[in-house]
Design a protein around this motif. Structure first.
Motif, PDB file in Angstrom:
ATOM      1  N   ARG A  32     -23.367 -15.058  12.509  1.00 39.89           N
ATOM      2  CA  ARG A  32     -21.946 -14.213  12.889  1.00 39.89           C
ATOM      3  C   ARG A  32     -22.163 -13.833  14.368  1.00 39.89           C
ATOM      4  O   ARG A  32     -21.065 -13.812  14.877  1.00 39.89           O
ATOM      5  N   GLN A  33     -23.279 -13.984  15.021  1.00 35.70           N
ATOM      6  CA  GLN A  33     -23.259 -13.500  16.415  1.00 35.70           C
ATOM      7  C   GLN A  33     -22.918 -14.671  17.104  1.00 35.70           C
ATOM      8  O   GLN A  33     -21.719 -14.472  17.980  1.00 35.70           O
ATOM      9  N   GLU A  34     -22.965 -15.717  16.847  1.00 36.91           N
ATOM     10  CA  GLU A  34     -22.795 -17.100  17.518  1.00 36.91           C
ATOM     11  C   GLU A  34     -21.130 -17.222  17.284  1.00 36.91           C
ATOM     12  O   GLU A  34     -20.458 -17.688  18.108  1.00 36.91           O
ATOM     13  N   ASP A  35     -20.713 -17.040  15.978  1.00 33.14           N
ATOM     14  CA  ASP A  35     -19.167 -17.122  15.589  1.00 33.14           C
ATOM     15  C   ASP A  35     -18.427 -16.270  16.442  1.00 33.14           C
ATOM     16  O   ASP A  35     -17.310 -16.550  16.882  1.00 33.14           O
ATOM     17  N   LEU A  36     -19.150 -14.960  16.500  1.00 39.66           N
ATOM     18  CA  LEU A  36     -18.327 -13.890  17.348  1.00 39.66           C
ATOM     19  C   LEU A  36     -18.152 -14.341  18.707  1.00 39.66           C
ATOM     20  O   LEU A  36     -16.874 -14.023  19.490  1.00 39.66           O
ATOM     21  N   SER A  37     -19.168 -14.920  19.273  1.00 37.67           N
ATOM     22  CA  SER A  37     -19.184 -15.314  20.686  1.00 37.67           C
ATOM     23  C   SER A  37     -18.068 -16.502  20.820  1.00 37.67           C
ATOM     24  O   SER A  37     -17.392 -16.280  21.852  1.00 37.67           O
ATOM     25  N   SER A  38     -17.892 -17.310  19.982  1.00 36.44           N
ATOM     26  CA  SER A  38     -17.034 -18.281  20.050  1.00 36.44           C
ATOM     27  C   SER A  38     -15.756 -17.959  19.807  1.00 36.44           C
ATOM     28  O   SER A  38     -14.689 -18.351  20.770  1.00 36.44           O
ATOM     29  N   ARG A  39     -15.235 -16.846  18.927  1.00 38.73           N
ATOM     30  CA  ARG A  39     -14.084 -16.426  18.822  1.00 38.73           C
ATOM     31  C   ARG A  39     -13.691 -15.604  20.116  1.00 38.73           C
ATOM     32  O   ARG A  39     -12.534 -15.650  20.436  1.00 38.73           O
ATOM     33  N   VAL A  40     -14.766 -14.835  20.857  1.00 38.71           N
ATOM     34  CA  VAL A  40     -14.047 -14.235  21.971  1.00 38.71           C
ATOM     35  C   VAL A  40     -13.974 -15.188  22.975  1.00 38.71           C
ATOM     36  O   VAL A  40     -12.737 -14.855  23.826  1.00 38.71           O
ATOM     37  N   ALA A  41     -14.584 -16.212  23.134  1.00 38.46           N
ATOM     38  CA  ALA A  41     -14.352 -17.186  24.248  1.00 38.46           C
ATOM     39  C   ALA A  41     -12.880 -17.960  23.893  1.00 38.46           C
ATOM     40  O   ALA A  41     -12.349 -18.128  24.872  1.00 38.46           O
ATOM     41  N   ARG A  42     -12.861 -18.221  22.700  1.00 42.70           N
ATOM     42  CA  ARG A  42     -11.488 -18.706  22.398  1.00 42.70           C
ATOM     43  C   ARG A  42     -10.422 -18.053  22.521  1.00 42.70           C
ATOM     44  O   ARG A  42      -9.295 -18.525  23.223  1.00 42.70           O
ATOM     45  N   ASN A  43     -10.441 -16.750  22.207  1.00 36.29           N
ATOM     46  CA  ASN A  43      -9.347 -15.729  22.411  1.00 36.29           C
ATOM     47  C   ASN A  43      -9.174 -15.459  24.049  1.00 36.29           C
ATOM     48  O   ASN A  43      -7.973 -15.387  24.275  1.00 36.29           O
ATOM     49  N   SER A  44     -10.134 -15.502  24.637  1.00 37.67           N
ATOM     50  CA  SER A  44     -10.194 -15.256  26.234  1.00 37.67           C
ATOM     51  C   SER A  44      -9.456 -16.511  26.762  1.00 37.67           C
ATOM     52  O   SER A  44      -8.601 -16.289  27.766  1.00 37.67           O
ATOM     53  N   GLN A  45      -9.644 -17.714  26.105  1.00 35.91           N
ATOM     54  CA  GLN A  45      -9.031 -18.912  26.867  1.00 35.91           C
ATOM     55  C   GLN A  45      -7.415 -18.669  26.617  1.00 35.91           C
ATOM     56  O   GLN A  45      -6.787 -19.192  27.516  1.00 35.91           O
ATOM     57  N   LEU A  46      -7.246 -18.438  25.141  1.00 38.63           N
ATOM     58  CA  LEU A  46      -5.851 -18.365  24.874  1.00 38.63           C
ATOM     59  C   LEU A  46      -5.032 -17.464  25.812  1.00 38.63           C
ATOM     60  O   LEU A  46      -4.060 -17.886  26.442  1.00 38.63           O
ATOM     61  N   LEU A  47      -5.498 -16.233  25.981  1.00 32.67           N
ATOM     62  CA  LEU A  47      -4.932 -15.234  26.750  1.00 32.67           C
ATOM     63  C   LEU A  47      -4.900 -15.706  28.238  1.00 32.67           C
ATOM     64  O   LEU A  47      -4.010 -15.401  28.969  1.00 32.67           O
ATOM     65  N   ARG A  48      -6.210 -16.431  28.683  1.00 34.29           N
ATOM     66  CA  ARG A  48      -6.130 -16.833  30.199  1.00 34.29           C
ATOM     67  C   ARG A  48      -5.020 -17.948  30.275  1.00 34.29           C
ATOM     68  O   ARG A  48      -4.374 -17.759  31.338  1.00 34.29           O
ATOM     69  N   THR A  49      -4.386 -18.569  29.204  1.00 33.40           N
ATOM     70  CA  THR A  49      -3.757 -19.673  29.461  1.00 33.40           C
ATOM     71  C   THR A  49      -2.293 -18.928  29.396  1.00 33.40           C
ATOM     72  O   THR A  49      -1.527 -19.364  30.372  1.00 33.40           O
ATOM     73  N   ARG A  50      -2.250 -17.899  28.765  1.00 28.32           N
ATOM     74  CA  ARG A  50      -1.065 -17.263  28.670  1.00 28.32           C
ATOM     75  C   ARG A  50      -0.807 -16.594  30.166  1.00 28.32           C
ATOM     76  O   ARG A  50       0.393 -16.807  30.845  1.00 28.32           O
ATOM     77  N   VAL A  51      -1.675 -15.883  30.846  1.00 26.54           N
ATOM     78  CA  VAL A  51      -1.663 -15.272  31.981  1.00 26.54           C
ATOM     79  C   VAL A  51      -1.268 -16.432  33.109  1.00 26.54           C
ATOM     80  O   VAL A  51      -0.606 -16.268  34.115  1.00 26.54           O
ATOM     81  N   GLU A  52      -2.078 -17.469  32.848  1.00 20.81           N
ATOM     82  CA  GLU A  52      -1.860 -18.774  34.059  1.00 20.81           C
ATOM     83  C   GLU A  52      -0.430 -19.277  33.827  1.00 20.81           C
ATOM     84  O   GLU A  52       0.135 -19.661  35.004  1.00 20.81           O
ATOM     85  N   VAL A  53       0.236 -19.345  32.749  1.00 18.78           N
ATOM     86  CA  VAL A  53       1.437 -19.708  32.578  1.00 18.78           C
ATOM     87  C   VAL A  53       2.538 -18.656  33.411  1.00 18.78           C
ATOM     88  O   VAL A  53       3.367 -19.301  33.816  1.00 18.78           O
ATOM     89  N   GLU A  54       2.314 -17.577  32.828  1.00 22.57           N
ATOM     90  CA  GLU A  54       2.983 -16.788  33.607  1.00 22.57           C
ATOM     91  C   GLU A  54       2.927 -16.390  35.100  1.00 22.57           C
ATOM     92  O   GLU A  54       4.016 -16.397  35.788  1.00 22.57           O
ATOM     93  N   LEU A  55       1.893 -16.755  35.705  1.00 26.62           N
ATOM     94  CA  LEU A  55       1.420 -16.523  37.028  1.00 26.62           C
ATOM     95  C   LEU A  55       2.258 -18.073  37.568  1.00 26.62           C
ATOM     96  O   LEU A  55       2.980 -17.748  38.662  1.00 26.62           O
ATOM     97  N   GLU A  56       2.185 -19.107  36.934  1.00 24.88           N
ATOM     98  CA  GLU A  56       2.957 -20.280  37.361  1.00 24.88           C
ATOM     99  C   GLU A  56       4.469 -19.958  37.329  1.00 24.88           C
ATOM    100  O   GLU A  56       5.175 -20.657  38.525  1.00 24.88           O
ATOM    101  N   ARG A  57       5.116 -19.226  36.586  1.00 21.53           N
ATOM    102  CA  ARG A  57       6.509 -18.917  36.448  1.00 21.53           C
ATOM    103  C   ARG A  57       6.782 -18.115  37.670  1.00 21.53           C
ATOM    104  O   ARG A  57       7.917 -18.455  38.451  1.00 21.53           O
ATOM    105  N   GLN A  58       5.842 -17.111  37.873  1.00 19.80           N
ATOM    106  CA  GLN A  58       6.158 -16.401  39.019  1.00 19.80           C
ATOM    107  C   GLN A  58       5.886 -17.041  40.276  1.00 19.80           C
ATOM    108  O   GLN A  58       6.929 -16.722  41.272  1.00 19.80           O
ATOM    109  N   ASN A  59       5.104 -18.191  40.373  1.00 21.69           N
ATOM    110  CA  ASN A  59       4.994 -18.875  41.489  1.00 21.69           C
ATOM    111  C   ASN A  59       6.235 -19.862  41.766  1.00 21.69           C
ATOM    112  O   ASN A  59       6.554 -19.971  42.945  1.00 21.69           O
ATOM    113  N   GLN A  60       6.667 -20.401  40.872  1.00 19.77           N
ATOM    114  CA  GLN A  60       7.836 -21.150  40.854  1.00 19.77           C
ATOM    115  C   GLN A  60       9.002 -20.323  41.326  1.00 19.77           C
ATOM    116  O   GLN A  60       9.791 -20.593  42.053  1.00 19.77           O
ATOM    117  N   GLU A  61       9.206 -19.011  40.555  1.00 13.75           N
ATOM    118  CA  GLU A  61      10.337 -18.054  41.436  1.00 13.75           C
ATOM    119  C   GLU A  61      10.235 -17.907  42.816  1.00 13.75           C
ATOM    120  O   GLU A  61      11.002 -17.783  43.591  1.00 13.75           O
TER     121      GLU A  61
END
Length: 433
Positions: free
Chosen positions: A320-349
């Motif tokens: 369970r602990q290993e699974d939770l670690s993987s889930r947190v890492a996966r969700n962090s990566q997804l959210l980080r991707t969203r933030v990076e995409v938004e930053l790219e859009r702002q940079n383009q503007e």
């Protein structure tokens, strides 16, 4: 045939072979009293157990130069087998007795060991057990079975070594000790030694494996709260309306990931050790070659019913602990991707705005360059006029005003051409970079 002298021997060859043959069982003959202690030495100073053993040798007149990691010492009134393991050190005391002596259960092998030395053993006591090795002539299996009450505490028993001995225990503590009774029917001395060694190892590894169970319960509480926090953070991610909201969620996820990884690092060894100890318990039980005694559970059945659920809990918490670690890492990566995409859009503007500003600056610069041509032409023509006025007698019939008027187009063309060449060189240099 001796080893040829031209061989280059590995420096660990003899040590490895010695380790392979280390810690053999002590041959025993009934009747015999055995007392076993195991002390957890996590917080003890390195070498404390060895120094304490050396102190016993000095006390009883048996000098010990180097205790190493295992030692068998005959002190006359008793034998001591000492072993140093990764997490604990074990002391097995053997005391031969006369037939019929101590049948009331009051005697133990510890009675002949210096009490002050026992009290100062380094480490925290984790295992304490007494083993009685009795011949079938002293204690018959039938007499033991007759004393068992159907309504009393449950006894675990089996015949072992293909029927050469009977073993009884309840795995409960009585005055701080668990107890085993081994009834020798036809054991050889080495069989008796192996049987006693397996019993004390079963007791040791059973309790060492259970050290992970409180950790598993603690981790369970942590995981329950953390999984709920993760679900709440995912809800916040879905409802985020700005980059700032997403960054706040990402910061909380990063904190959670650090907490989970800290828990994983803190418990990985304990859970891994529990798996190894449990495996050793079941291996030692298999080596007993036990057979059922009618009316009593075998050692294997008892461990399957009592120890295995705790080990399954530990295994589940680890997964369970290993699974939770993987889930947190996966969700962090997804959210980080969203933030990076938004930053790219702002940079383009931002780049688009910078491009528009650059074009505006270019237009202003070109306008300024046009004014610069006029200004430079004006000042240059004034210089020509001053020079013509100074030479007006030499340039007659031409007038200074006429010369100035004729020079203005030439000056303007030359200045415009010079500015154009300079702009062209700067553009080429910028393209080169």
């Amino acid at each position: 045939m001796t080893l040829p002298p031209h061989f280059s021997e590995h420096d660990q060859r003899q040590a490895l072979n010695d380790e392979f043959h280390a810690r053999p069982p002590v041959p025993l003959e009934s009747p015999q009293l055995i007392s076993y202690l195991a002390l957890h030495h996590k917080d003890e100073a390195p070498g404390a157990a060895q120094q304490h053993l050396i102190a016993l040798g000095k006390l009883l007149g048996q000098p010990i130069d180097d205790a190493g990691t295992h030692h068998l010492i005959d002190f006359g009134s008793f034998q001591l087998k000492w072993e140093l393991h990764n997490e604990f050190s074990s002391y097995t005391f053997f005391c031969s007795i006369a037939r019929g002596e101590g049948l009331d259960g009051s005697a133990s092998a510890l009675a002949v060991v210096p009490e002050a030395w026992l009290k100062s053993l380094p480490g925290k006591l984790i295992v304490a057990t007494h083993v009685e090795l009795r011949s079938a002539a002293e204690v018959t299996p039938e007499s033991v079975m007759a004393q068992l009450s159907p309504t009393g505490r449950q006894m675990v028993g089996a015949t072992v070594a293909d029927g050469a001995a009977w073993v009884f225990t309840d795995f409960l503590f009585e005055n701080g000790f668990s107890r085993f009774l081994v009834i020798d029917v036809s054991l050889t001395r080495r069989q008796a030694g192996r049987t006693v060694q397996r019993l004390v190892e079963i007791e040791t590894y059973r309790l060492m494996a259970l050290l992970a169970f409180p950790v598993a319960k603690e981790v369970s509480r942590l995981l329950g709260a953390t999984e709920q926090r993760l679900a709440d953070l995912m809800d916040r991610t879905g409802s985020a309306r700005s980059t700032e909201d997403e960054r706040n969620v990402l910061a909380d996820l990063t904190t959670m990931a650090a907490e989970v990884e800290h828990s994983v690092a803190r418990t990985t060894f304990r859970f891994g050790a529990a798996r190894a100890y449990h495996s050793l318990v079941m291996q030692r039980i298999a080596e007993l070659r036990e057979r059922r005694i009618i009316g009593l559970p075998t050692f294997h059945e008892f461990m399957e019913r009592r120890l295995l659920p705790a080990m399954n809990t530990c295994e589940t918490m680890a997964r369970r602990q290993e699974d939770l670690s993987s889930r947190v890492a996966r969700n962090s990566q997804l959210l980080r991707t969203r933030v990076e995409v938004e930053l790219e859009r702002q940079n383009q503007e931002l780049l688009g705005q910078m491009n528009r500003r650059a074009k505006l600056q270019l237009h202003l610069q070109q306008t300024v360059e046009g004014l610069s041509v006029v200004a430079i032409t004006y000042y240059a023509s004034q210089l020509v006029q001053y020079m013509a006025k100074g030479l007006k007698h030499q340039i007659e019939p031409l007038t200074p005003e006429g010369i100035t008027a004729a020079a203005i187009p030439l000056i303007a063309g030359f200045v415009a051409f010079g500015l154009h060449r300079m702009r062209k060189h700067l553009a080429a240099a910028d393209a080169g970079h």
